[in-house]
Motif scaffolding. Sequence first.
Motif, PDB file in Angstrom:
ATOM      1  N   GLN A   1      18.356   0.757   9.200  1.00  0.00           N
ATOM      2  CA  GLN A   1      17.088   1.423   9.053  1.00  0.00           C
ATOM      3  C   GLN A   1      16.300   0.780   7.920  1.00  0.00           C
ATOM      4  O   GLN A   1      16.881   0.261   6.973  1.00  0.00           O
ATOM      5  N   ARG A   2      14.993   0.818   8.029  1.00  0.00           N
ATOM      6  CA  ARG A   2      14.099   0.220   7.038  1.00  0.00           C
ATOM      7  C   ARG A   2      12.975   1.199   6.711  1.00  0.00           C
ATOM      8  O   ARG A   2      12.630   2.063   7.521  1.00  0.00           O
ATOM      9  N   VAL A   3      12.421   1.035   5.527  1.00  0.00           N
ATOM     10  CA  VAL A   3      11.266   1.813   5.087  1.00  0.00           C
ATOM     11  C   VAL A   3      10.162   0.814   4.784  1.00  0.00           C
ATOM     12  O   VAL A   3      10.405  -0.225   4.153  1.00  0.00           O
ATOM     13  N   ILE A   4       8.958   1.104   5.242  1.00  0.00           N
ATOM     14  CA  ILE A   4       7.840   0.198   5.026  1.00  0.00           C
ATOM     15  C   ILE A   4       6.725   0.936   4.292  1.00  0.00           C
ATOM     16  O   ILE A   4       6.413   2.080   4.599  1.00  0.00           O
ATOM     17  N   MET A  16      17.385   1.475   3.179  1.00  0.00           N
ATOM     18  CA  MET A  16      17.469   2.914   2.924  1.00  0.00           C
ATOM     19  C   MET A  16      17.911   3.242   1.501  1.00  0.00           C
ATOM     20  O   MET A  16      17.759   4.364   1.047  1.00  0.00           O
ATOM     21  N   ASP A  17      18.428   2.260   0.772  1.00  0.00           N
ATOM     22  CA  ASP A  17      18.762   2.444  -0.642  1.00  0.00           C
ATOM     23  C   ASP A  17      17.582   2.088  -1.536  1.00  0.00           C
ATOM     24  O   ASP A  17      17.719   2.013  -2.747  1.00  0.00           O
ATOM     25  N   VAL A  38       7.736  -1.281  11.911  1.00  0.00           N
ATOM     26  CA  VAL A  38       8.904  -2.127  11.712  1.00  0.00           C
ATOM     27  C   VAL A  38       9.930  -1.822  12.805  1.00  0.00           C
ATOM     28  O   VAL A  38      10.043  -0.686  13.277  1.00  0.00           O
ATOM     29  N   HIS A  39      10.651  -2.860  13.232  1.00  0.00           N
ATOM     30  CA  HIS A  39      11.693  -2.733  14.252  1.00  0.00           C
ATOM     31  C   HIS A  39      12.923  -3.477  13.752  1.00  0.00           C
ATOM     32  O   HIS A  39      12.856  -4.685  13.503  1.00  0.00           O
ATOM     33  N   VAL A  40      14.032  -2.774  13.596  1.00  0.00           N
ATOM     34  CA  VAL A  40      15.272  -3.391  13.156  1.00  0.00           C
ATOM     35  C   VAL A  40      15.955  -3.996  14.377  1.00  0.00           C
ATOM     36  O   VAL A  40      16.368  -3.283  15.285  1.00  0.00           O
ATOM     37  N   VAL A  41      16.039  -5.319  14.393  1.00  0.00           N
ATOM     38  CA  VAL A  41      16.663  -6.028  15.507  1.00  0.00           C
ATOM     39  C   VAL A  41      18.175  -6.080  15.309  1.00  0.00           C
ATOM     40  O   VAL A  41      18.944  -5.854  16.236  1.00  0.00           O
ATOM     41  N   LEU A  48       8.263  -7.120  12.588  1.00  0.00           N
ATOM     42  CA  LEU A  48       7.201  -6.323  12.003  1.00  0.00           C
ATOM     43  C   LEU A  48       5.898  -6.599  12.735  1.00  0.00           C
ATOM     44  O   LEU A  48       5.559  -7.750  13.008  1.00  0.00           O
ATOM     45  N   LEU A  49       5.180  -5.535  13.081  1.00  0.00           N
ATOM     46  CA  LEU A  49       3.831  -5.642  13.626  1.00  0.00           C
ATOM     47  C   LEU A  49       2.863  -5.091  12.590  1.00  0.00           C
ATOM     48  O   LEU A  49       3.121  -4.041  12.004  1.00  0.00           O
ATOM     49  N   THR A  50       1.758  -5.804  12.362  1.00  0.00           N
ATOM     50  CA  THR A  50       0.706  -5.292  11.494  1.00  0.00           C
ATOM     51  C   THR A  50      -0.620  -5.387  12.238  1.00  0.00           C
ATOM     52  O   THR A  50      -0.855  -6.330  12.993  1.00  0.00           O
ATOM     53  N   GLY A  51      -1.458  -4.394  12.032  1.00  0.00           N
ATOM     54  CA  GLY A  51      -2.790  -4.387  12.625  1.00  0.00           C
ATOM     55  C   GLY A  51      -3.824  -4.438  11.523  1.00  0.00           C
ATOM     56  O   GLY A  51      -3.675  -3.782  10.487  1.00  0.00           O
ATOM     57  N   GLY A  52      -4.863  -5.219  11.724  1.00  0.00           N
ATOM     58  CA  GLY A  52      -5.860  -5.394  10.679  1.00  0.00           C
ATOM     59  C   GLY A  52      -7.256  -4.959  11.080  1.00  0.00           C
ATOM     60  O   GLY A  52      -7.553  -4.728  12.252  1.00  0.00           O
TER      61      GLY A  52
END
Length: 122
Positions: A1-4, A16-17, A38-41, A48-52
């Motif tokens: 898991q990731r936090v963005i 997660m830590d 974010v997508h953990v592969v 990661l997808l970003t929209g601008g």
Amino acid sequence: QRVIFWGPRWLSIYDMDLKQLASCSNPHGAEPTCCACVHVVSIIDTALLTGGADGAVNYWSIQAKQRLYKANSDSIPTRDSANSDLGADGTTMRLDHSFQGHTRPVEMVCYYHRLERNHRQR
């Protein structure tokens, strides 16, 4: 898991830590970032997808250094304490593709799980 976490001119990804895995300033150049997903592969690879505000959707690949493990007497892998701190210097973040198809700012990006393989999306 990731936090963005992101703002108009920066983006950071943590585990997660809350250890920083990657960071980027100005992911959309001069235009502000409006959204991110974010997508953990795998344990090493993250997408990661970003929209601008420029109407672009950027696809990023983030690859962490593989954590080193040592086996204990029961042959169960345990984290080597000398190498368990995975910081921003242990990752590579690169822009794989930029989709320039929108005329308005991109307000949401997301990944989806395709339920039926080899069928067109409805």
